[in-house]
Design a protein around this motif. Structure first.
Motif, PDB file in Angstrom:
ATOM      1  N   ALA A 397       0.852  -1.189   0.000  1.00 57.28           N
ATOM      2  CA  ALA A 397       0.000   0.000   0.000  1.00 57.28           C
ATOM      3  C   ALA A 397       0.885   1.235   0.000  1.00 57.28           C
ATOM      4  N   VAL A 399       1.055   5.296   1.126  1.00 56.89           N
ATOM      5  CA  VAL A 399       0.487   6.341   1.967  1.00 56.89           C
ATOM      6  C   VAL A 399       1.016   7.662   1.424  1.00 56.89           C
ATOM      7  N   LEU A 431      -4.538   6.897   1.060  1.00 59.88           N
ATOM      8  CA  LEU A 431      -3.991   5.552   0.918  1.00 59.88           C
ATOM      9  C   LEU A 431      -4.351   5.004  -0.447  1.00 59.88           C
ATOM     10  N   LEU A 439      -4.330  -3.006   3.429  1.00 64.21           N
ATOM     11  CA  LEU A 439      -4.804  -1.625   3.300  1.00 64.21           C
ATOM     12  C   LEU A 439      -5.625  -1.245   4.531  1.00 64.21           C
ATOM     13  N   VAL A 442      -3.142  -0.561   7.367  1.00 61.54           N
ATOM     14  CA  VAL A 442      -2.480   0.735   7.214  1.00 61.54           C
ATOM     15  C   VAL A 442      -3.437   1.857   7.599  1.00 61.54           C
ATOM     16  N   GLU A 443      -4.696   1.713   7.240  1.00 64.91           N
ATOM     17  CA  GLU A 443      -5.688   2.717   7.615  1.00 64.91           C
ATOM     18  C   GLU A 443      -5.831   2.790   9.140  1.00 64.91           C
TER      19      GLU A 443
END
Length: 514
Positions: A397, A399, A431, A439, A442-443
């Motif tokens: 992913a 950012v 993102l 994902l 990461v969020e």
């Protein structure tokens, strides 16, 4: 001095001529290369596995005292480092099985004779029997250096300097090394022994010139050399230096293969039809702001550390603001991340006015971006996912500090290349990645910047405009069945960070071991 009684006349290192050598010529060249190996002791002579081991056999400006002030590039070596750095180096290298076995690093580190270990490793490749204790130890000193020096119409010549303990014994020892396989010393090398130093060069004229030029001013006294070696912080065990003229000399030597893109870290080998001609005026403009640079290598707390410093000029002009906020809040289990602050127009500065890329990168990535990789990335599964478009389970992913609408437009323009990808707005970040668990992770975020593993290799992420982090333990798990698994077993993490400090650009690389 050279031997006036030698009927063979001047001594020469035979230059490469670009074609295959006859068998006899190959044999004659082995001994000069061996002697060069004694001069460099570790710059690739013994083999790739041992290359890293020899990094620590160095000590800044000492060998620079025996080289001329106009040297273009330099590396200095010392085979008797003392104190904490020597012990740290040996302790660290003993953890790496391949290097430890190559150099036979057995027993307590305080009992290891570094110079003997490395010299004997080099002598093992000799074309004839050479006894270190009898033939080399009596005259071989501890300080060594390699430099590129100006050489008339040629871009540069490579010169090696070796400290000697006894000029007369060194004279005899060098001759023995050059002739031990039956070769004629007069056909093998250009060299001078004088005032405690052996100078090796392509011809005796170049060697003599180095001695004479150094008498008028040494590299150790040069203002640029002193500036940049002073900027790299605490003294370490390896120092590298590139003079302001180095990029231009390199470009001349390579016939313009490196164009303006190389100054920004991007090699350019394009033809006139794709990127325009790389003429002298363009090269002069590209290199005009380079002011020199230096790097130092240290061993500390079980880690290898390389710190570099140079002028913050065109090479850093495409870098924007810091990326600490993008990196430190990533999930703790992040395997790898590459982040950079990106100045406006960075795509054009990097790829030229008409970049051949299928995605509007500047719109997609904004003014800063971090490419992340999560745990469990299977290279085979990644390759299959790329071809099938089934990216849901691929833990990658980006950012970005960009705009959601611009990112979505860039993905739409990419067409099939963006299949399975989505963009999400999370606070002031965007993102971009495959819809899936990574994902989502990461969020949700985390505290990567607070983990011991991350901070051990990236200690100053908050100020960095470039960050790279790699969890080598996770990579080792992926490579468990590969030949590299053993080499990775003792390594923990690799990190690189860079930032601008006024008019100085600084970079730090750290590699930690278990």
């Amino acid at each position: 001095m050279t031997h006036p009684e030698d009927p063979a006349g001047p001594e020469y290192l035979e230059p490469a001529r670009g074609g295959p050598l006859p068998h006899g010529a190959r044999a004659r060249r082995r001994t000069p290369l061996l002697l060069a190996g004694l001069g460099v002791l570790g710059l690739g002579v013994v083999g790739g596995a041992a290359f890293g081991a020899y990094w620590y056999l160095s000590e800044g400006a000492q060998a620079a005292e025996a080289l001329p002030a106009d040297s273009i590039g330099y590396v200095g070596l010392n085979l008797d480092p003392s104190g904490r750095q020597k012990l740290e180096a040996l302790e660290t290298l003993k953890k790496l099985p391949t290097i430890a076995a190559e150099l036979d690093l057995d027993g307590p580190v305080e009992d290891i004779d570094v110079k003997q270990v490395v010299a004997e490793a080099v002598l093992a490749d000799a074309p004839c029997e050479i006894d270190y204790a009898e033939d080399v130890r009596p005259w071989l000193g501890d300080r060594f250096g390699a430099a590129a020096v100006p050489s008339g119409d040629e871009p540069a010549s490579m010169v090696l300097v070796v400290e000697v303990l006894d000029d007369e014994a060194a004279e005899e020892g060098v001759r023995d090394l050059l002739t031990c396989d039956g070769s004629d010393a007069g056909e093998s090398a250009g060299w001078v022994v004088e005032d405690g130093w052996l100078v090796l060069a392509e011809t005796p004229e170049i060697a003599r010139g180095v001695v004479d030029d150094t008498a008028e001013g040494s590299l150790a006294e040069d203002e640029d050399f002193r500036r940049w070696t002073g900027e790299v912080g605490d003294a370490g065990v390896l120092t590298l230096y590139a003079a302001p003229e180095a990029p231009r000399v390199l470009a001349d030597a390579l016939g313009g293969f490196f164009g303006p893109g190389a100054v920004a870290g991007m090699p350019s080998a394009y033809t006139d039809e794709t990127s325009g001609s790389q003429g002298p005026d363009e090269l002069d403009e590209a290199f005009e702001d380079f002011e020199g640079m230096a790097a130092v290598l240290r061993f500390e707390d079980g880690a290898v550390e390389i710190e570099a410093a140079g002028a913050a000029q065109d090479a850093t002009a495409m870098l924007g603001d810091g990326v600490g906020d993008l990196v430190t809040g990533l999930p703790d289990e992040t395997t790898a991340v590459l982040a950079a602050g990106l100045a406006e127009g960075w795509v054009e500065k990097t790829f030229g006015e008409d970049p051949s890329v299928p995605v509007d990168l500047e719109s997609l990535l904004g003014q800063a971006a971090a490419l992340t990789v999560g745990p469990g990335l299977d290279p085979d599964a990644l390759l299959e996912a790329v071809f099938t478009g089934a990216l849901t389970d691929v833990p990658v992913a980006a950012v970005t500090r960009g705009d959601l609408a611009s990112a979505e437009e860039a993905l739409a323009e990419a067409g099939p290349l963006a299949t399975g990808l989505e963009a999400r707005q999370v606070g002031d970040r965007v993102l971009v990645g495959p819809t899936g668990t990574w994902l989502d992770a990461v969020e949700a975020g985390g505290s990567l910047g607070g983990t011991d593993l991350f901070t051990s290799v990236v200690p100053d992420a908050d100020d960095a405009v470039v960050v790279f982090f790699l969890d080598l333990g996770e990579v080792g798990d992926v490579a468990a069945e590969a030949d590299t698994a053993g080499a990775l077993a003792q390594l923990r993490a690799l990190g690189v960070s860079a930032h601008a400090d006024g008019d100085v650009a600084r970079a730090l690389l750290r590699l930690t071991t278990d």
